[in-house]
Enzyme design. Structure first.
Site, mmCIF file in Angstrom:
data_model
loop_
_atom_site.group_PDB
_atom_site.id
_atom_site.type_symbol
_atom_site.label_atom_id
_atom_site.label_comp_id
_atom_site.label_asym_id
_atom_site.label_seq_id
_atom_site.Cartn_x
_atom_site.Cartn_y
_atom_site.Cartn_z
ATOM 1 C CG ASP A 35 41.577 41.204 52.867
ATOM 2 O OD1 ASP A 35 41.716 40.222 53.614
ATOM 3 O OD2 ASP A 35 41.718 41.142 51.634
ATOM 4 C CD GLU B 171 45.549 39.135 52.697
ATOM 5 O OE1 GLU B 171 45.356 37.921 52.520
ATOM 6 O OE2 GLU B 171 44.617 39.950 52.890
ATOM 7 C CG HIS C 216 42.299 37.787 56.297
ATOM 8 N ND1 HIS C 216 43.056 37.833 55.143
ATOM 9 C CD2 HIS C 216 42.966 36.971 57.153
ATOM 10 C CE1 HIS C 216 44.143 37.084 55.303
ATOM 11 N NE2 HIS C 216 44.106 36.551 56.505
ATOM 12 C CG HIS D 73 45.323 42.042 49.144
ATOM 13 N ND1 HIS D 73 45.147 41.404 47.932
ATOM 14 C CD2 HIS D 73 44.431 41.481 49.994
ATOM 15 C CE1 HIS D 73 44.202 40.491 48.049
ATOM 16 N NE2 HIS D 73 43.738 40.516 49.289
ATOM 17 C CG HIS E 210 45.859 36.971 47.438
ATOM 18 N ND1 HIS E 210 46.341 37.740 48.480
ATOM 19 C CD2 HIS E 210 44.602 36.588 47.807
ATOM 20 C CE1 HIS E 210 45.429 37.801 49.439
ATOM 21 N NE2 HIS E 210 44.357 37.127 49.055
ATOM 22 C CD GLU F 191 40.993 39.742 47.719
ATOM 23 O OE1 GLU F 191 40.866 40.252 48.851
ATOM 24 O OE2 GLU F 191 41.793 38.803 47.487
#
Length: 296
Positions: free
Chosen positions: A8, A10, A60, A104, A115, A134
């Site tokens: 990912d 972030e 991502h 994240h 998020h 996630e």
């Protein structure tokens, strides 16, 4: 040793803002290079531990962030979308371990760029009654395939979320959240050295047993008011998602097996990883009905 790396953005070293991680953002091109460097550190760590086959999945956003020419030559890359398994595309029982890079914390947590999958369109999620994002979904799905999540990198809040979910997973914090769009950053070289060392150590360590059951469960109010969840052990999992939009929830009721627990929350049962794949369909439906920017 075969290693799968889900990447990912972030939680990557140095990145703190939407402009760092979204195509068109003023610092996105720099962010792509930072992402590649974190991945390459993980690849070097895997090689040091004896990996002979490494698959990297760009997980991502548009899933076209990593440039192949920037990736370590020892790794293969899965790039682009749609992907039936999204952030876990290509993960099979044939892998010895999974590494999560740049992850994240979930929606509602005060981590950097926190998020759950779809910016603020998803307000909350629960897996078997336990709040999940996630990180937890990746862990549970990998475990259902018999693959251990060995290492996760991200900010300190993502690492804490991982430890709360499963303390046996090694974590590497590359930055320390000050707020949702601010962090104290580890020097880039230091952070990447920590990733490389952390991956090498975790993959070389004795392998713990893989369990598909989260170590603990705590029901939310909404889950307590819904039907009872299945207990620990094998069997179908229950996924519940509360959307910002009642329209999304209402539309998803057209999918067999999906039911409402309130006007904005839907729920379905199924075996992982099939349930994870179905959740990807939910997100595609939601994306077709909304036009929300992820970090408003």
């Amino acid at each position: 040793m075969r290693i799968y790396i889900s990447v990912d953005m972030e939680g990557v070293t140095g990145l703190v803002d939407a402009d760092d991680v979204q195509p068109g953002g003023r610092d996105y091109e720099r962010g792509r290079l930072m992402m590649a460097e974190d991945v390459n550190a993980a690849v070097r760590g895997a090689i040091a531990a004896g990996a002979t086959d490494i698959l990297v999945n760009d997980a991502h956003g548009p899933m076209r962030n990593l440039r192949p020419e920037n990736l370590h030559p020892a790794a293969r890359l899965v790039r682009g979308k749609p992907k039936q398994m999204g952030m876990l595309e290509g993960l099979t029982p044939g892998y010895d371990a999974m590494v999560g890079v740049g992850y994240h914390s979930r929606a509602g947590e005060l981590g950097v760029l926190s998020h759950s999958f779809m910016g603020h369109e998803i307000e909350d999620m629960w897996l078997d009654g336990r709040p999940v994002g996630e990180i937890g979904m990746a862990h549970a799905t990998a475990a259902a395939l018999g693959v251990r999540l060995a290492v996760l990198t991200g900010d300190d809040r993502a690492c804490a979320e991982m430890t709360a979910w499963d303390a046996s997973v090694a974590t590497v914090a590359v930055k320390y959240a000050r707020d949702r769009f601010a962090a104290e950053l580890r020097p880039a070289d230091e952070a990447r050295a920590a990733i490389e060392e952390g991956v090498a150590s975790a993959l070389a360590a004795p392998r713990p047993a893989v369990s598909a059951t989260p170590p603990s469960k705590s029901k939310s109010k909404s889950e307590s008011e819904s039907e009872s969840e299945p207990g620990p052990g094998p069997g179908p999992a229950t996924l519940s998602v509360r959307w910002q939009s009642a329209s999304v929830a209402a539309t998803l009721l057209g999918i067999p097996g999906v039911k409402a627990t309130d006007s904005r929350t839907v729920q379905a049962q199924g075996a992982l990883p099939d349930l994870y794949r179905q959740f990807g369909v939910w997100m595609r439906v939601a994306a077709s009905l909304t036009n929300q920017q992820p970090y408003c």
